[in-house]
Design a protein around this motif. Structure first.
Motif, PDB file in Angstrom:
ATOM      1  N   THR A   1      66.907  45.303  30.960  1.00 46.68           N
ATOM      2  CA  THR A   1      65.337  45.101  30.172  1.00 46.68           C
ATOM      3  C   THR A   1      65.830  44.213  28.371  1.00 46.68           C
ATOM      4  O   THR A   1      64.773  44.087  27.795  1.00 46.68           O
TER       5      THR A   1
ATOM      6  N   ARG B   1      62.340  42.418  27.459  1.00 47.93           N
ATOM      7  CA  ARG B   1      61.710  42.285  28.622  1.00 47.93           C
ATOM      8  C   ARG B   1      60.804  43.173  27.962  1.00 47.93           C
ATOM      9  O   ARG B   1      60.918  44.471  28.783  1.00 47.93           O
TER      10      ARG B   1
ATOM     11  N   GLY C   1      57.455  39.054  27.945  1.00 49.80           N
ATOM     12  CA  GLY C   1      58.751  38.912  26.817  1.00 49.80           C
ATOM     13  C   GLY C   1      58.884  38.587  25.264  1.00 49.80           C
ATOM     14  O   GLY C   1      58.217  38.211  24.993  1.00 49.80           O
TER      15      GLY C   1
ATOM     16  N   ASP D   1      56.586  43.205  32.921  1.00 50.56           N
ATOM     17  CA  ASP D   1      57.165  41.992  33.746  1.00 50.56           C
ATOM     18  C   ASP D   1      56.355  40.392  34.040  1.00 50.56           C
ATOM     19  O   ASP D   1      57.072  39.925  34.302  1.00 50.56           O
TER      20      ASP D   1
ATOM     21  N   THR E   1      66.233  39.330  22.857  1.00 48.94           N
ATOM     22  CA  THR E   1      65.303  39.137  23.925  1.00 48.94           C
ATOM     23  C   THR E   1      64.900  40.428  25.052  1.00 48.94           C
ATOM     24  O   THR E   1      65.806  41.198  25.395  1.00 48.94           O
TER      25      THR E   1
END
Length: 433
Positions: A251, A297, A303, A300, A295
Motif C-alpha cells: 500500500t 494507497r 491515493g 482501493d 505514495t
C-alpha cells in the motif's frame, strides 16, 4: 499569446523486426511579453501593463513571433532477440522574430546511431550522436557542432544491480560577423556515471550514484540582452553524489534521497543594470539537500502522494561580483518545496485529482549579493482535474490555480513578472481507436 501547433506520426513495419518512423510538426507562436511591475503595482493588480522604456508607447509589450518546423526519420532493426540497431535524423528550421534588427533564423540537424544489447543479466547500449546548429542574424552567423560517443551498461546479480556509463564529446563554436574577424572555441568534454542498487529484502533497497556531468551552452547564451554578441561561455561541469533508500509495500511506496553536488562554471545571467546584461559563469558553486517521495494507497479508491525537497545552493566564488557574491545563497532557489496530491477514483469511469504545489521564499533572481529588500515570494497553486472515460473516449475538465493565488517572479526590487496569477480553466477530449 496564441499557439497553433500540429504534429503527425507515421510508423511502418515492412519486415519482421524492422520499424520505420516518420514524424513531423509545425508551431506558430505569437507572444507579447509583459514588462515588470513594481511591488505596489503587483499588489494592486498583477494584470496591468508595466513600463517598458524600449517600447512605444512606454507601456507596450515586447512582441515575438516564433515559427518552428520539424521532421524526424528513424529506423529500428531487431538483429536478434538480444541485439537491436537504431538510427535517426532530426531537422528543425526556426525563426524568432522580435522585430527589425533582431530576427535570428536557426537551422538544426541531429543524427543518432546506436546499438543495444539486452540479456537476462546484462544490458549494454552505445552509439554516436551529432548536432550541427546555425544561428543566422542580420549581421552575423553563429554555429555549434557536437560529436559525442557514449556507452552505458547494467549488470544484474541476485540482489545487486550495478550500472556504469561514459560519454566523450567534442563541441566547436564559431562566430562570424559580417564585418570583423571570426571567433572560435573548441571543447573536449567527458561525463561518466557509476551506480549500485542493493536489495536488502522484499521491501527495502539502498542505492548510491556518483557522476560527473557537463552542460555546454546553447548559441543564444553568447548574446547580450539587446541581441549583440558578447563572448563564448565556458561549459559548466558538475560532480554529484546521491545516496538513497526505497521502501515498497503493498500500500505504500517511499523513496528518500540525499545529494551533494559541486559545480564549476555554472552558467547564469549577470545583470549590469536595467535592460542590460550578459550570460557568464559562476566560478565555483555547490548544492546539497534531500528529496522525499511517498505514495500511499489509503483505500482501493483513494491515493495520497507527497513530494518534498530541501535544497541549499551556495556560491563559493565568482569573479564578476568582485568577491561580493562569495558565500552567498544562489538566488531564485527556495530551501523548501512540496507538492501534496490526492487521487480519488469515484467509480469505474471517473476520477478526480487534487494537488497543491508550494515553494518557499528565496532571494530575487538578480540578488547574488543577498542584499535586496524584496525577496522572491512564496509560490502556491491548487489544481483540480476531473476525468470521465466511456469506451474509447476520455473527457476532462481542469482548474489551475483554483484560489487565484498571486504568483510572480521577483527579478530585483520593484521588478516583478506576474506568473500564474489567474484561475485557469481547461476542457478537453481524447479519442483512441
Amino acid at each position: 499569446s496564441s499557439n497553433r501547433t500540429w504534429r503527425g506520426n507515421l510508423e511502418l513495419r515492412p519486415l519482421t523486426g524492422l520499424k520505420i518512423g516518420l514524424d513531423g510538426g509545425s508551431s506558430r507562436i505569437d507572444t507579447r511579453y509583459v514588462s515588470p511591475l513594481t511591488l505596489a503595482q503587483f499588489n494592486a493588480d498583477p494584470a496591468q501593463p508595466g513600463s517598458n522604456p524600449w517600447a512605444v508607447p512606454a507601456d507596450a509589450y515586447n512582441h515575438q513571433k516564433l515559427e518552428s518546423d520539424t521532421w524526424r526519420l528513424s529506423a529500428t532493426l531487431d538483429l536478434s532477440p538480444a541485439w537491436q540497431l537504431h538510427a535517426s535524423h532530426d531537422r528543425e528550421d526556426k525563426l524568432s522574430d522580435y522585430g527589425p534588427g533582431w530576427r535570428p533564423n536557426y537551422d538544426y540537424d541531429s543524427d543518432d546511431l546506436s546499438m543495444r544489447y539486452r540479456g537476462e543479466a546484462f544490458s549494454l547500449s552505445g552509439g554516436i550522436q551529432t548536432f550541427d546548429g546555425l544561428r543566422i542574424g542580420t549581421s552575423d552567423r553563429t554555429g555549434k557542432k557536437n560529436t559525442g560517443f557514449y556507452l552505458q551498461g547494467q549488470y544484474h546479480l541476485a540482489t545487486t544491480t550495478l550500472s556504469a556509463g561514459a560519454r566523450r564529446e567534442n563541441i566547436e563554436y564559431t562566430y562570424t560577423p559580417t564585418a570583423g574577424a571570426t571567433v572560435q572555441a573548441d571543447h573536449d568534454l567527458d561525463a561518466w556515471d557509476l551506480g549500485v542498487n542493493q536489495r536488502l529484502n522484499e521491501r527495502v533497497s539502498l542505492f548510491a550514484n556518483y557522476n560527473r556531468a557537463y552542460q555546454a551552452p546553447d548559441i543564444d547564451r553568447f548574446f547580450t540582452w539587446g541581441g549583440g554578441f558578447n563572448a563564448f561561455i565556458t561549459p559548466a561541469r558538475s560532480r554529484t553524489l546521491n545516496l538513497g533508500l526505497n521502501h515498497v509495500s503493498p500500500t505504500n511506496r517511499l523513496k528518500f534521497t540525499v545529494f551533494h553536488a559541486k559545480l564549476d562554471h555554472e552558467i547564469y545571467y549577470y545583470s549590469t543594470g536595467p535592460w542590460s546584461g550578459y550570460n557568464t559563469n559562476l566560478d565555483r558553486t555547490h548544492k546539497y539537500g534531500l528529496e522525499l517521495q511517498d505514495t500511499w494507497r489509503a483505500t482501493d479508491s483513494l491515493g495520497i502522494s507527497l513530494n518534498y525537497a530541501y535544497t541549499r545552493a551556495l556560491i563559493d566564488h565568482e569573479d564578476d561580483g568582485g568577491g561580493a557574491f562569495d558565500g552567498k545563497d544562489l538566488p531564485g532557489v527556495p530551501r523548501h518545496s512540496a507538492t501534496l496530491g490526492l487521487a480519488w477514483r469515484l467509480n469505474a469511469a471517473s476520477s478526480v485529482n487534487l494537488s497543491h504545489t508550494w515553494r518557499g521564499s528565496a532571494w530575487a533572481a538578480e540578488d547574488f549579493a543577498n542584499a535586496l529588500s524584496q525577496r522572491q515570494a512564496v509560490y502556491q497553486s491548487t489544481d483540480v482535474v476531473y476525468r470521465y472515460r466511456h469506451g474509447q473516449l476520455e473527457w476532462f475538465a481542469a482548474v489551475e490555480n483554483l484560489f487565484a493565488h498571486k504568483n510572480g517572479m521577483w527579478i530585483t526590487d520593484d521588478a516583478i513578472y506576474p506568473v500564474n496569477f489567474t484561475r485557469n480553466w481547461r476542457l478537453g477530449m481524447k479519442a483512441a481507436f
